[in-house]
Design an enzyme around this catalytic site. Structure first.
Site, PDB file in Angstrom:
ATOM      1  N   GLY A  19       0.814  -1.205   0.000  1.00 16.13           N
ATOM      2  CA  GLY A  19       0.000   0.000   0.000  1.00 16.13           C
ATOM      3  C   GLY A  19       0.849   1.256   0.000  1.00 16.13           C
ATOM      4  O   GLY A  19       1.861   1.323   0.690  1.00 16.13           O
ATOM      5  N   THR A 169       4.786   1.904   6.052  1.00 10.65           N
ATOM      6  CA  THR A 169       3.405   1.465   6.202  1.00 10.65           C
ATOM      7  C   THR A 169       2.695   2.406   7.151  1.00 10.65           C
ATOM      8  O   THR A 169       3.242   2.757   8.199  1.00 10.65           O
ATOM      9  CB  THR A 169       3.247   0.017   6.735  1.00 10.65           C
ATOM     10  N   ASP A 171       0.258   1.579   8.799  1.00 10.12           N
ATOM     11  CA  ASP A 171      -0.209   0.756   9.921  1.00 10.12           C
ATOM     12  C   ASP A 171       0.765   0.748  11.096  1.00 10.12           C
ATOM     13  O   ASP A 171       0.386   0.377  12.207  1.00 10.12           O
ATOM     14  CB  ASP A 171      -0.445  -0.683   9.458  1.00 10.12           C
ATOM     15  N   MET A 215      -7.797   2.893   9.294  1.00 11.47           N
ATOM     16  CA  MET A 215      -7.187   1.641   8.840  1.00 11.47           C
ATOM     17  C   MET A 215      -6.418   0.980   9.983  1.00 11.47           C
ATOM     18  O   MET A 215      -6.001   1.639  10.929  1.00 11.47           O
ATOM     19  CB  MET A 215      -6.266   1.899   7.657  1.00 11.47           C
ATOM     20  N   ARG A 217      -5.571  -3.374  10.141  1.00  9.64           N
ATOM     21  CA  ARG A 217      -6.139  -4.724  10.082  1.00  9.64           C
ATOM     22  C   ARG A 217      -5.870  -5.488  11.369  1.00  9.64           C
ATOM     23  O   ARG A 217      -6.765  -6.098  11.952  1.00  9.64           O
ATOM     24  CB  ARG A 217      -5.536  -5.468   8.882  1.00  9.64           C
ATOM     25  N   GLU A 272     -10.595  -0.622  11.585  1.00 11.08           N
ATOM     26  CA  GLU A 272     -11.290  -1.525  10.663  1.00 11.08           C
ATOM     27  C   GLU A 272     -11.173  -2.978  11.112  1.00 11.08           C
ATOM     28  O   GLU A 272     -12.021  -3.805  10.787  1.00 11.08           O
ATOM     29  CB  GLU A 272     -10.711  -1.377   9.255  1.00 11.08           C
ATOM     30  N   LEU A 326      -7.940   7.832   2.007  1.00 12.79           N
ATOM     31  CA  LEU A 326      -7.536   9.210   2.289  1.00 12.79           C
ATOM     32  C   LEU A 326      -6.392   9.250   3.296  1.00 12.79           C
ATOM     33  O   LEU A 326      -5.536  10.132   3.251  1.00 12.79           O
ATOM     34  CB  LEU A 326      -8.721  10.009   2.829  1.00 12.79           C
ATOM     35  N   GLN A 327      -6.365   8.285   4.206  1.00 14.62           N
ATOM     36  CA  GLN A 327      -5.338   8.275   5.256  1.00 14.62           C
ATOM     37  C   GLN A 327      -3.930   8.136   4.700  1.00 14.62           C
ATOM     38  O   GLN A 327      -2.978   8.654   5.268  1.00 14.62           O
ATOM     39  CB  GLN A 327      -5.604   7.116   6.227  1.00 14.62           C
ATOM     40  N   ARG A 328      -3.804   7.432   3.603  1.00 10.31           N
ATOM     41  CA  ARG A 328      -2.466   7.140   3.095  1.00 10.31           C
ATOM     42  C   ARG A 328      -2.024   8.070   1.962  1.00 10.31           C
ATOM     43  O   ARG A 328      -0.884   7.970   1.504  1.00 10.31           O
ATOM     44  CB  ARG A 328      -2.387   5.687   2.636  1.00 10.31           C
TER      45      ARG A 328
END
Length: 435
Positions: A19, A169, A171, A215, A217, A272, A326-328
């Site tokens: 991503g 990332t 994340d 986001m 996971r 999410e 939009l976050q990334r």
């Protein structure tokens, strides 16, 4: 695998995978600048390792119109188109080289099995064709899996090609680094949007609940960043729900109901990946496809589910807002610290291969919070690949419905400073897409 035998580096191949983020091109710019300053040839994979297998390769020095380095010459963006392009690249969101989600075949612990693997043989042939001496791969967990497999393969066939991973990332779930490039900018965006929605939700004298889906996971780092809204608007989210803590829906509705007795506007930031105690997601995961690494390809719907639950059980106005991609890509919210560190890690990747290192990932290690001080170190990529760094329990409140002050202490330095865009007539400009 830390060091290889002496072998001069002339050509570096770089790829981006997984991503995209706001900062991934800053790392690419750092690699190109550092390698070019050393007089190296820099090639780029179009669409990661998958594109490389398809012979989709570009000369990045030519593509960016970089001039040959001159001793004692100053880099002036106004007169040097290559320098201007590098500055634009740093501030351009998404993956300029393109990306992929391509999983290399598993490797056995001996050279016999790799000798018959057509994909690895094809990679080896391609590298020899372009006379590549080192590979830098920018990516997250799955990309570090690719980096690890390549470095192990080269060791097995006694190739001198060096491989180094450069992290990214939003994340923030990579081991081997205090935080990942891309996370700080995404965290800044989530915090800003949470503050804005908090103010928006409080304009009417009615009861309402807003669920903001971020986001994440497996790890809730980005969701936790929503709590920084208190630094912006003076009001923290009422609840922050992370995947590290299984969700009891009845308990959540109960605490929201209690909070609504105290105030009209309740804000919940939710990951999410929030799930029930049995591991099942709040949405129907069976309807969502998985990628080549076995991850859900489009994981969303948690905020909408909880919004409907609040409407049904509490009878109040409720919204589910999904921040999604939009976050990334929100470069207008980019953190200067994030972009600076991303570029520095790219340059560190070049330094690592020039020092003979291979099979490692460069990462940021925090020395202190106040003042915020870090250093760049290398970690064996085998210790990073296919692992997930979760938000530690001490950063999560006892009831699991919020985060602690330790989280704020961790987050604040990463969102500091705003990156000014390159602008024309008041509008930001990005580097043109590769044709």
């Amino acid at each position: 695998m830390h060091n290889t035998s002496e072998h001069a580096i002339h050509t570096i191949l770089v790829g981006q995978s997984g991503g995209p983020t706001t900062a991934i091109n800053a790392s690419l710019a750092g690699i190109i600048r550092a390698a070019h300053d050393q007089g190296l040839r820099v090639l780029g994979m179009r669409n990661g390792i998958q594109g490389f297998l398809e012979d989709n390769v570009i000369d990045l020095i030519e593509a960016l119109e970089l001039e040959k380095p001159k001793l004692g010459a100053l880099k002036q963006a106004g007169t040097n188109p290559g320098e201007k392009n590098l500055q634009l690249l740093r501030k351009t969101p998404s993956s300029w080289l393109g990306s992929c989600r391509f999983k290399l075949p598993e490797l056995a612990d001996n050279s016999e099995s790799t000798a018959v693997s057509p994909i690895y043989q094809q990679i080896d042939t391609q590298l020899k064709k372009y006379q590549v001496d080192a590979v830098l791969y920018i990516g997250g967990n799955d990309s570090m899996d690719t980096t690890d497999k390549l470095s192990r393969y080269f060791a097995q066939v006694k190739s001198a090609v060096r491989v180094v991973g450069v992290p990214k990332t939003i994340d923030n779930d990579l081991e081997g680094t205090d935080h990942t490039p891309g996370f700080g900018s995404a965290a800044r965006f989530v915090a800003s949007v949470t503050a804005e929605l908090t103010r928006d939700g409080g304009v009417y004298n009615t009861k309402n609940v807003t669920f903001i889906e971020a986001m994440g996971r497996d790890a809730g780092w980005l969701t936790a960043a929503g709590t920084l809204a208190q630094d912006i608007c003076g009001t923290a989210p009422d609840f922050v729900l992370l995947p590290e803590v299984p969700l009891d829906e009845h308990a959540l509705i109960s605490v929201i109901e209690q909070r609504l007795r105290e105030k009209n506007n309740v804000i919940v930031v939710v990951s999410e990946g929030v799930h029930h105690a049995d591991g099942s997601f709040l949405f129907n995961a069976k309807s969502i496809a998985v990628d080549t690494f076995g991850h859900l390809a489009a994981q969303s719907g948690t905020a909408q589910y909880l919004s409907q639950l609040a409407k049904d059980q509490l009878g109040v106005k409720s919204r589910g807002i999904e921040l999604n991609t939009l976050q990334r890509c929100a470069s207008h919210a980019a953190s200067k610290v994030d972009l600076d560190e991303a570029e520095a890690l790219g340059a560190a990747g070049v330094k690592a291969v020039l020092q003979g290192k291979t099979g490692v990932m460069v990462g940021v290690h925090r020395i202190s919070n106040e003042p915020y001080t870090t250093e760049i170190r290398t970690t064996p990529v085998a210790d990073v690949a296919n692992k997930v760094k979760l938000v530690p329990r001490e950063m999560i409140s006892k009831d699991g419905f919020n985060v602690t002050d330790a989280t704020l202490t961790y987050l604040r330095p990463l969102v500091a400073g705003m990156e000014e865009p390159v602008s024309v007539d008041g509008l930001p400009r990005f580097l043109a897409e590769l044709s």
